[in-house]
Scaffold this motif. Structure first.
Motif, PDB file in Angstrom:
ATOM      1  N   GLN A   1       0.866  -1.167   0.098  1.00 13.64           N
ATOM      2  CA  GLN A   1       0.145   0.164   0.022  1.00 13.64           C
ATOM      3  C   GLN A   1       0.720   1.281   0.015  1.00 13.64           C
ATOM      4  O   GLN A   1       0.420   2.304  -0.507  1.00 13.64           O
ATOM      5  CB  GLN A   1      -1.041  -0.084   1.082  1.00 13.64           C
ATOM      6  CG  GLN A   1      -0.256  -0.076   2.509  1.00 13.64           C
ATOM      7  CD  GLN A   1       0.014  -1.225   3.185  1.00 13.64           C
ATOM      8  OE1 GLN A   1       0.132  -2.132   2.508  1.00 13.64           O
ATOM      9  NE2 GLN A   1      -0.029  -1.462   4.485  1.00 13.64           N
ATOM     10  N   LEU A   2       2.157   0.944   0.528  1.00  6.47           N
ATOM     11  CA  LEU A   2       2.971   2.155   0.505  1.00  6.47           C
ATOM     12  C   LEU A   2       3.715   2.298  -0.909  1.00  6.47           C
ATOM     13  O   LEU A   2       4.168   3.376  -1.499  1.00  6.47           O
ATOM     14  CB  LEU A   2       4.058   2.236   1.615  1.00  6.47           C
ATOM     15  CG  LEU A   2       3.316   2.503   2.904  1.00  6.47           C
ATOM     16  CD1 LEU A   2       4.434   2.498   4.097  1.00  6.47           C
ATOM     17  CD2 LEU A   2       2.841   4.026   3.189  1.00  6.47           C
ATOM     18  N   ASP A   3       4.103   1.069  -1.293  1.00  4.70           N
ATOM     19  CA  ASP A   3       4.882   0.968  -2.500  1.00  4.70           C
ATOM     20  C   ASP A   3       4.171   1.488  -3.715  1.00  4.70           C
ATOM     21  O   ASP A   3       4.746   2.164  -4.657  1.00  4.70           O
ATOM     22  CB  ASP A   3       4.989  -0.512  -2.905  1.00  4.70           C
ATOM     23  CG  ASP A   3       6.684  -0.830  -3.589  1.00  4.70           C
ATOM     24  OD1 ASP A   3       7.533  -0.061  -3.157  1.00  4.70           O
ATOM     25  OD2 ASP A   3       6.556  -1.385  -4.773  1.00  4.70           O
ATOM     26  N   GLU A   4       2.710   1.519  -3.704  1.00  3.84           N
ATOM     27  CA  GLU A   4       1.917   1.958  -4.710  1.00  3.84           C
ATOM     28  C   GLU A   4       1.928   3.707  -4.683  1.00  3.84           C
ATOM     29  O   GLU A   4       1.518   4.125  -5.824  1.00  3.84           O
ATOM     30  CB  GLU A   4       0.545   1.546  -4.641  1.00  3.84           C
ATOM     31  CG  GLU A   4       0.366  -0.094  -5.105  1.00  3.84           C
ATOM     32  CD  GLU A   4      -0.850  -0.446  -4.849  1.00  3.84           C
ATOM     33  OE1 GLU A   4      -1.715   0.299  -4.370  1.00  3.84           O
ATOM     34  OE2 GLU A   4      -1.190  -1.659  -5.204  1.00  3.84           O
ATOM     35  N   ARG A   5       2.177   4.128  -3.608  1.00  2.00           N
ATOM     36  CA  ARG A   5       2.233   5.819  -3.299  1.00  2.00           C
ATOM     37  C   ARG A   5       3.452   6.320  -3.581  1.00  2.00           C
ATOM     38  O   ARG A   5       3.760   7.425  -3.409  1.00  2.00           O
ATOM     39  CB  ARG A   5       1.574   5.958  -2.073  1.00  2.00           C
ATOM     40  CG  ARG A   5       0.042   5.571  -1.854  1.00  2.00           C
ATOM     41  CD  ARG A   5      -0.097   5.451  -0.364  1.00  2.00           C
ATOM     42  NE  ARG A   5       0.136   6.450   0.490  1.00  2.00           N
ATOM     43  CZ  ARG A   5       0.076   6.268   1.771  1.00  2.00           C
ATOM     44  NH1 ARG A   5      -0.336   5.368   2.397  1.00  2.00           N
ATOM     45  NH2 ARG A   5       0.721   7.258   2.564  1.00  2.00           N
ATOM     46  N   THR A   6       4.543   5.441  -3.851  1.00  2.58           N
ATOM     47  CA  THR A   6       6.062   6.045  -3.609  1.00  2.58           C
ATOM     48  C   THR A   6       6.218   6.434  -5.213  1.00  2.58           C
ATOM     49  O   THR A   6       6.299   5.574  -6.219  1.00  2.58           O
ATOM     50  CB  THR A   6       6.892   4.803  -3.218  1.00  2.58           C
ATOM     51  OG1 THR A   6       6.621   4.389  -1.804  1.00  2.58           O
ATOM     52  CG2 THR A   6       8.298   5.367  -3.131  1.00  2.58           C
TER      53      THR A   6
ATOM     54  N   THR B   1      11.401   1.669  -9.323  1.00  2.00           N
ATOM     55  CA  THR B   1      11.059   0.471  -8.529  1.00  2.00           C
ATOM     56  C   THR B   1      12.214  -0.372  -8.285  1.00  2.00           C
ATOM     57  O   THR B   1      13.356  -0.055  -8.649  1.00  2.00           O
ATOM     58  CB  THR B   1      10.041  -0.443  -9.068  1.00  2.00           C
ATOM     59  OG1 THR B   1      10.696  -0.937 -10.263  1.00  2.00           O
ATOM     60  CG2 THR B   1       8.837   0.223  -9.805  1.00  2.00           C
ATOM     61  N   LEU B   2      12.061  -1.495  -7.143  1.00  3.88           N
ATOM     62  CA  LEU B   2      13.011  -2.120  -6.916  1.00  3.88           C
ATOM     63  C   LEU B   2      13.774  -2.938  -8.079  1.00  3.88           C
ATOM     64  O   LEU B   2      14.745  -3.140  -8.513  1.00  3.88           O
ATOM     65  CB  LEU B   2      12.701  -3.184  -5.757  1.00  3.88           C
ATOM     66  CG  LEU B   2      12.635  -2.344  -4.350  1.00  3.88           C
ATOM     67  CD1 LEU B   2      12.004  -3.518  -3.700  1.00  3.88           C
ATOM     68  CD2 LEU B   2      14.105  -1.802  -3.934  1.00  3.88           C
ATOM     69  N   GLY B   3      12.680  -3.431  -8.901  1.00  2.84           N
ATOM     70  CA  GLY B   3      12.947  -4.140 -10.235  1.00  2.84           C
ATOM     71  C   GLY B   3      13.790  -3.211 -11.201  1.00  2.84           C
ATOM     72  O   GLY B   3      14.804  -3.884 -12.060  1.00  2.84           O
TER      73      GLY B   3
END
Length: 317
Positions: A253-258, A262-264
């Motif tokens: 839920q935080l990753d989507e707001r960052t 991305t890590l990838g």
């Protein structure tokens, strides 16, 4: 160049190349010794002087060799920190700046994150003879509090060192809602900077620890409930994306707001320099290395030993 710049160049050449004392330089140039001292400092500040200490302890050690072998790294350098542990971040910055300079070529794009360690790397960069370099901000850095990320200062120092052009993300790194974040990322300039970050030739980054005084916890992005949830699941963060013990993003839920790569995306960059150290970051560093986020590493010996022990314990369990 103005008269002061010409005098500074004359002074640093006599002092560093000819080996004259400041008094001898003053006599040669017809100036006072205090004036010569100021000119030498001015020359250093302008980037006319680059001093490099080749400390064999930074690379030629069994510890560095073991880290390279265990984690498949191309290069490992050890920052030599006084026994009392003072100035860890400063020493990491010095060695990190040297390793970065070795890995940036003409025409490269260099992705940069922020934080105390990255600011230390930036402050330790000397002027490099490069052309066509661009510096890309890999994640947003605007703070909602009085705690500063030094993201702008870090980017500026990188640009000064490499004579580079900056591509910045003048945004918070974590938005309040997914909808607003997606809307902002759709703007052409922001979209282009993030794309350039994904395509960077070199990335220099650190890892964040999970603790109450960690910078990312004190920028006004996270609620107390969110902080508690992160502490229960994450061992650290990379590019402000929280990772678990296996190096995977663990707070979706935080990753989507960052905002940022991305890590990838990070794994896809050719040269990935991780600069990190300290006991509170052992779990995050070990997870990052084991998950293949870095190709090059700058770390202190004490932390390196703990990282290797953590990996050995994992293998034995």
């Amino acid at each position: 160049m103005d008269a002061r710049e010409n005098q500074a160049l004359d002074a640093v050449k006599l002092y560093y190349e000819a080996g004259l004392s400041q008094s001898e330089v003053a006599e040669r140039l017809g100036l006072s010794r205090p004036t010569v001292s100021k000119l030498i400092q001015y020359g250093k500040d302008r980037g006319y002087v680059s001093i490099r200490i080749h400390d064999p302890r930074e690379a030629e050690s069994s510890l560095a060799a073991e880290l390279r072998e265990v984690f498949g790294l191309r290069d490992v350098r050890l920052a030599v920190v006084p026994e009392n542990g003072t100035d860890l971040v400063g020493q990491l910055g010095k060695v990190g700046a040297a390793v970065l300079a070795e890995n940036v070529n003409d025409g490269d794009t260099v992705g940069v994150t922020w934080g105390q360690t990255m600011y230390s790397v930036a402050r330790n960069l000397s002027r490099q003879e490069r052309s066509g370099v661009e510096i890309i901000q890999l994640k947003g850095g605007v703070s909602y509090t009085t705690r500063v990320t030094n993201d702008f200062e870090t980017i500026t120092l990188f640009c000064n060192a490499f004579g580079a052009f900056a591509r910045t993300l003048p945004l918070p790194v974590i938005f309040d809602s997914v909808e607003v974040k997606r809307l902002v990322e759709a703007e052409k300039h922001i979209q282009r900077v993030i794309e350039m970050g994904r395509d960077a030739d070199v990335a220099v980054f650190t890892v964040g620890a999970i603790r109450a005084d960690a910078m990312l916890f004190n920028l006004g992005y996270l609620s107390e409930t969110e902080k508690a949830g992160i502490a229960a699941r994450a061992v650290g963060d990379i590019c402000s994306r929280f990772i678990d013990d296996d190096g995977n993003a663990c707070v979706p839920q935080l990753d989507e707001r960052t905002v940022g790569i991305t890590l990838g995306d990070l794994r896809g960059i050719r040269t990935r320099l991780l600069v990190a150290g300290g006991e509170d970051k052992v779990a995050a560093i070990e997870a990052a290395l084991r998950s293949g986020y870095a190709t090059h590493l700058v770390i202190d010996a004490a932390t390196a030993g703990q990282v290797l022990r953590a990996t050995q314990q994992r293998a034995a369990s």
